[in-house]
Design a protein around this motif. Structure first.
Motif, short mmCIF file in Angstrom:
data_model
loop_
_atom_site.label_atom_id
_atom_site.label_comp_id
_atom_site.label_asym_id
_atom_site.label_seq_id
_atom_site.Cartn_x
_atom_site.Cartn_y
_atom_site.Cartn_z
N ALA A 126 0.82 -1.21 0.00
CA ALA A 126 0.00 0.00 0.00
C ALA A 126 0.86 1.26 0.00
CB ALA A 126 -0.93 0.01 1.21
N ARG A 127 2.00 1.17 0.58
CA ARG A 127 2.84 2.37 0.68
C ARG A 127 4.14 2.23 -0.12
NH1 ARG A 127 1.73 6.04 4.10
NH2 ARG A 127 3.88 6.53 4.62
N GLN A 128 4.26 1.12 -0.84
CA GLN A 128 5.46 0.94 -1.67
C GLN A 128 5.16 1.29 -3.11
OE1 GLN A 128 6.79 -3.07 -1.12
NE2 GLN A 128 7.58 -2.69 0.95
N TYR A 129 6.12 1.84 -3.79
CA TYR A 129 5.92 2.23 -5.18
C TYR A 129 6.46 1.16 -6.11
CZ TYR A 129 5.00 6.73 -2.99
OH TYR A 129 4.50 7.74 -2.21
N ARG A 130 5.56 0.44 -6.76
CA ARG A 130 5.99 -0.61 -7.69
C ARG A 130 6.56 0.02 -8.96
NH1 ARG A 130 0.38 -3.24 -8.40
NH2 ARG A 130 -0.03 -1.01 -8.30
N PRO A 131 7.80 -0.29 -9.33
CA PRO A 131 8.38 0.28 -10.56
C PRO A 131 7.51 -0.01 -11.78
CG PRO A 131 10.11 -0.76 -9.26
CD PRO A 131 8.79 -1.11 -8.59
N GLY A 132 7.36 0.96 -12.62
CA GLY A 132 6.57 0.81 -13.83
C GLY A 132 5.10 1.04 -13.61
N HIS A 133 4.66 1.01 -12.35
CA HIS A 133 3.26 1.27 -12.04
C HIS A 133 3.05 2.76 -11.77
CE1 HIS A 133 1.15 -2.55 -11.94
NE2 HIS A 133 2.25 -3.11 -11.47
N ALA A 134 1.80 3.13 -11.60
CA ALA A 134 1.45 4.53 -11.40
C ALA A 134 1.40 4.89 -9.91
CB ALA A 134 0.10 4.83 -12.05
N ASP A 135 1.89 4.00 -9.05
CA ASP A 135 1.78 4.23 -7.61
C ASP A 135 2.39 5.56 -7.19
OD1 ASP A 135 0.86 1.66 -7.75
OD2 ASP A 135 2.67 0.74 -6.90
N TYR A 136 3.64 5.76 -7.62
CA TYR A 136 4.35 6.96 -7.22
C TYR A 136 3.68 8.21 -7.76
CZ TYR A 136 8.02 10.51 -7.13
OH TYR A 136 8.72 11.68 -6.96
N THR A 137 3.34 8.18 -9.04
CA THR A 137 2.79 9.40 -9.66
C THR A 137 1.40 9.74 -9.10
OG1 THR A 137 2.08 8.06 -11.57
CG2 THR A 137 4.15 9.28 -11.77
N TYR A 138 0.59 8.74 -8.81
CA TYR A 138 -0.71 9.04 -8.19
C TYR A 138 -0.51 9.69 -6.82
CZ TYR A 138 -4.26 6.98 -11.27
OH TYR A 138 -5.12 6.73 -12.31
N ASP A 139 0.43 9.16 -6.06
CA ASP A 139 0.65 9.73 -4.73
C ASP A 139 1.16 11.16 -4.83
OD1 ASP A 139 -0.31 7.96 -2.93
OD2 ASP A 139 1.62 7.43 -2.05
N VAL A 140 2.05 11.41 -5.77
CA VAL A 140 2.57 12.77 -5.93
C VAL A 140 1.44 13.70 -6.36
CG1 VAL A 140 4.04 14.24 -7.36
CG2 VAL A 140 4.93 12.10 -6.44
N LYS A 141 0.61 13.21 -7.26
CA LYS A 141 -0.46 14.07 -7.80
C LYS A 141 -1.53 14.36 -6.76
CE LYS A 141 -3.67 14.81 -11.52
NZ LYS A 141 -2.90 15.86 -12.17
N TYR A 142 -2.04 13.28 -6.15
CA TYR A 142 -3.25 13.43 -5.33
C TYR A 142 -2.98 13.43 -3.82
CZ TYR A 142 -5.72 12.39 -9.70
OH TYR A 142 -6.20 12.42 -10.99
N GLY A 143 -1.84 12.88 -3.41
CA GLY A 143 -1.58 12.79 -1.98
C GLY A 143 -2.37 11.67 -1.32
N ILE A 144 -3.16 10.97 -2.10
CA ILE A 144 -3.96 9.86 -1.61
C ILE A 144 -4.29 9.01 -2.83
CG2 ILE A 144 -6.06 11.24 -1.84
CD1 ILE A 144 -7.42 9.59 0.26
N ARG A 145 -4.34 7.68 -2.64
CA ARG A 145 -4.76 6.87 -3.78
C ARG A 145 -5.36 5.57 -3.29
NH1 ARG A 145 -0.49 2.80 -4.73
NH2 ARG A 145 1.05 3.52 -3.24
N ASP A 146 -6.19 5.02 -4.12
CA ASP A 146 -6.75 3.70 -3.86
C ASP A 146 -5.74 2.69 -4.40
OD1 ASP A 146 -8.10 1.34 -3.78
OD2 ASP A 146 -9.96 2.12 -4.63
N TYR A 147 -4.97 2.12 -3.48
CA TYR A 147 -3.86 1.25 -3.89
C TYR A 147 -4.34 -0.15 -4.25
CZ TYR A 147 -4.67 0.07 0.94
OH TYR A 147 -5.30 -0.28 2.09
N ARG A 148 -5.58 -0.46 -3.90
CA ARG A 148 -6.07 -1.84 -4.07
C ARG A 148 -6.18 -2.21 -5.55
NH1 ARG A 148 -11.58 -1.25 -1.54
NH2 ARG A 148 -11.40 0.62 -2.82
N GLY A 149 -5.30 -3.07 -5.97
CA GLY A 149 -5.35 -3.54 -7.36
C GLY A 149 -5.02 -2.45 -8.36
N GLY A 150 -4.36 -1.41 -7.89
CA GLY A 150 -4.02 -0.31 -8.80
C GLY A 150 -5.10 0.74 -8.86
#
Lengths: 364, 364, 364, 364
Positions: D105-129
């Motif tokens: 939930a708090r790790q940024y998977r390389p190649g995924h949008a995890d990091y960019t969503y967090d930077v953009k929104y400050g919150i994200r639904d990490y479940r299944g992307g």
């Protein structure tokens, strides 16, 4: 919708400030094959043009429109045929007297957009009101001249139906009268009344509001779309976007609030040619946001010109309390020149919905 | 702007028919990090909900909203935090009585959108008015509940200020009264008057129009944009998109047409805290299309419900002349339930402009 | 999106034909307070300008830009400060030789848009390709000059990385070289190769395609939005809208299809200043449609100029079979002049998303 | 264009997260009178559905579509006729296993949008992307099923033409083969090759990219519009909006950059029925952004699935350096399931331009 664009398939983007180099518009989405001339467009601009009578601002602008793109010139050297690509039109400013405004560059004129522009942008072109000047509407009128051609047979006419505390007598309504007087009133009996009334206001350095009515005939039934693409909604939006407009009505408007369901119902019958007709038009030609085939009727209220010679209390950009008096050249009743502008806006809204309806349904 | 979408950065798309499976909306562009609960949204829906008193339609819909996407549920199991992705909300229909409408499937009820929908689309969902039913506005109210949260401190309230020939006494205006009576009137002295008046209309199977006023407080100065992104223009558009609305005013509205420039000018001073204030609010909080920081005031006229028990002349889909009487269940004064709808629409318009202003200028 | 507009908050509408009176654009939504000069804009136009070397068309257009609105001129007489209102820019056409095209007014040149315009509109401005001419891109370059200023620190640079069968050696990449040669190649070792190759093509009256790469640095992380507001999606759209472009790539592009998940993953670490960094940039600076803070890298393929001296089989507007040879003046490799155009389009896309991101999230 | 909407007259807004309650779309602007069934839509969803072979993710979702609005059900109980109002479609999620994702939930998977969503929104639904999951594309496929019906005779088909380092033999292209194998390859000779190749990749916990080609036949000539409403531009935009897509080509695409003008020119003749035909199709059916009547051909590159079992270096939300390995259930080659998605997107783009063309020109 963008900040300076209106329309969806028939899109108009305007640009330019009151005392800048020029102003203009880009009409995007005009169907190909439409025939027009610069003279036809000019005729509408001349109707809106300042300096035509003592009742409008004495600024003298030729308001000469130049069409820059989107057409093929025919062999007669004047007829332009639209090609479906953007039609760019420009009107150069010539009679700017920016010094008239120099002393109020930092003062906020009550009723004007000076304060709000400064709060919003932190910078503004104060010369002649800049972008907030009604001068911008010249570009709309030019666009409206094209819009009128998009819908076959469309006739859009406007008239001044009220000035200050006076209203016209609708029983004397005569469309032919509208262009015979400096007020665009359709009631011949009101001309002297308005003349005397406005003379007094003008000489006092004051100003007055007005009500304008626009009627569009030969609007095909079926234009408009639920729920946020309603024809009346877009007409309201377009008319409210005109400078100084504070109210918009469709059909009976606020009077409809006083009616019973029985009174308000526009009953239907078949006419002698087997076509559906309405026995009244409380609805102003629009039901559920969609045109019914009856004339589209809209009205809008124009507030009095904010530029007046009597000093008013205000503040300046430094928060200092000042008294502001607007010298310059102004219309004592901006509602008069709003007539051709309102016509143009209604024409543009109808043209846009005509193309949208054809696009979605193919029924035209 | 699309047929069923409104807004630019805070965008709402609604869907659903009166007697279909469900209706709902998608709110796109909501900022991340906004906290809300289904119960909060429900409270606004309950205010609009039918069947609350004898003065509104007896259709009994729970109007239970369900939020389907765009949030992270907090540990308390009720608080939702927006993630910046689309918020989808759905309300299922439960009390459809489509048989009430069976006999008028092919008849055009005067004042309704039956005829225009048929002309436009060649097919329509006639059950309960389908897409043209005011039931669609439930989705708007849900969207408005989110919009209210977008602008910090924003308060948007509405009230019924006129019903038919009666208007309220504005000197008795009391916001606390609005939720104490079934008419949303802010004037305690008008409750009995409206009750008696509407009882008579209801019993006669008739209907009556109304005027609604919306006031938005704590609107930051600077929202709106020239020339076709004006805040008042969008409020006019949003309000005119509500079913049965025939007129919209900002500030003094049509009364402004009767004023002189001196009377209409909202003078400015600095208050004791060194902040600019307006000494009056004829402008309704908007100058040049941009909010001034004063309360935003809008009014709209709602025509009488078109569904009445008195037969009216009309035609059917085959062009046969018929007399139409609308049985079904209806509001004798749809203007009442338009109060929470108007609030929602104004909230949505302000939220959209708040985000647009922040986007272009970074000044919020 | 309209026919001739791109962008959402930073919106550009272009107009004008190749051999019309003028061409131009309206930039709507530019933030206020941005400082620029006509000379700065002109510098980008000069880079795109025809007639600069024997490798581009010999049409000689000064391409002199004039800014008509949306600014306040500072006391130095050259610095313009944007006011937040539409910036209108115009470039007059001076060196039209429409007679060059007279004989092919009704013939469809293979590879050109002649046939499709006629099918679509039933009328077209055939002179110099009219609206389908790459001359339209001058307006985009002018808009791009403004866009570059919207995002603080943004640097957008482009280079030609392939011409026909030849590609550059990326190990020799030197940004400083790009403006030192007529091909905008960043590889000094490729200049003679390209020169000889293109000379042969030019003398044969033939043409050749090219590949252009654009790199944007200092793009803040967070720009872009799921799902149809992706930054890479908009860059693809903007680049594909350039005349003659047939392919677009982000980051590794089509090469990414050949990679394994391990190879393609851009791993992350913290740098010495405690800032996240990527150890590679296969993604081209965009993940899930949102910028990551790494350089944004895009490439596009430009087909060979369709105007060639070798006759090709075609038809005319009457359906008669003809052989067409395009005389006129043309670029043997339009890909060269596409470099500044690509830069402008990427700058516009980033500026738009910068404003949109700020609007929705307030995080900039 | 909004964040989660695409199209102008045929507009699709999607909503929903991978592991939320449901996902869906609203199709706005569909013409009235179009006949469809849920089963027809379901057939396209089934093609995209996960868990169909060992080569796609083992998540088992029935992906059962439910149409909620915008239609009248015919007496057969299955045939739906569009009414021109918004068509809302919903797919409930059933097989979420969110615990699979808990530890990242708090790790940024390389190649995924995890990091960019967090930077953009400050919150994200990490479940299944969440919203960045390809699961969102189910809604697009449903919309595409409607879009295919908008243009009479339109046939849109897709195929996998490359997987990793392998490409198909185009001489063996057989459209009938596409649905006979789990890879959607049109080349029977490639099935075993792809099977063995992908088996190895799957067993290694790795992943691989792919190239997909979409061909649309019976596209009327004249769709698309200069300059920013080009059909190829919108196809590029739509395809690039699909998850993991890094490149898009029209016709010869990047190969066109290597061609001479003579080679690239699609010559024209009249066929035996007196209709214009093209002797080749390097252009992919689009000239100057407008369809020519030849088949529209587009290709796109899909990067390898970012979820792999080999640990990769990354960071977490606190800036701590971590090694990330993605367990969960994933496609070893997401490019396979991108085939029906690409078809849907191209169908939507063509439907939109069909309506836009009809709207502006009335020529259909």
């Amino acid at each position: 919708m963008s900040h300076n664009t209106f329309g969806h398939l028939f899109r108009v983007t305007t640009w330019g400030e009151s005392h800048g180099i020029a102003l203009g518009c880009v009409v995007d989405g005009c169907p190909p094959g439409i025939s027009f001339t610069e003279a036809e467009i000019q005729a509408y601009l001349d109707k809106r043009k300042p300096g035509q009578s003592k009742y409008t601002t004495q600024r003298r602008e030729p308001d000469q429109v130049k069409v820059l793109s989107g057409f093929m010139l025919q062999d007669d050297g004047v007829t332009m045929i639209s090609t479906g690509t953007p039609i760019s039109m420009m009107i150069e400013n010539t009679d700017q007297r920016s010094k008239d405004y120099g002393d109020i560059a930092r003062q906020y004129r009550p009723g004007h957009a000076d304060y709000t522009y400064d709060v919003k942008y932190g910078i503004r072109d104060y010369r002649g009101g800049g972008r907030s000047s009604a001068r911008e509407t010249a570009a709309r009128v030019a666009a409206g001249a094209i819009a009128r051609k998009v819908v076959p047979g469309l006739v859009v006419r406007g008239a001044l139906v009220g000035m200050g505390i006076h209203t016209i007598d609708r029983d004397r309504w005569d469309w032919d009268e509208v262009d015979n007087n400096p007020f665009f009133t359709p009631d011949p009996g009101s001309v002297d009344l308005f003349a005397g009334y406005l003379d007094g206001i003008r000489k006092a350095g004051s100003s007055i509001g007005a009500v304008v009515e626009i009627v569009a005939e030969n609007v095909p039934a079926g234009l408009g779309a639920p729920v946020y693409g309603k024809l009346d909604q877009d007409i309201a939006s377009y008319l409210m976007s005109i400078n100084a407009v504070k109210g918009v009505e469709i059909g009976d408007g606020f009077e409809a609030a006083k009616l019973s369901g029985e009174e308000n119902a526009d009953q239907m019958r078949m006419d002698n040619h087997g076509k559906p007709i309405f026995l009244s038009n409380h609805a102003g030609g629009i039901l559920g946001g969609i045109s019914s085939g009856a004339p589209v009727v809209a009205r809008f209220a124009v507030k009095p010109t904010s530029s007046i010679l009597t000093p008013r209390q205000s503040i300046d950009a430094d928060g200092k309390q000042v008294d502001v008096m607007t010298k310059g050249r102004h219309d004592p009743c901006v509602g008069i020149r709003a007539v051709p502008i309102g016509e143009a806006m209604v024409a543009c809204a109808i043209a846009d919905h005509y193309l949208r309806h054809r696009g979605q349904t193919g029924r035209i």
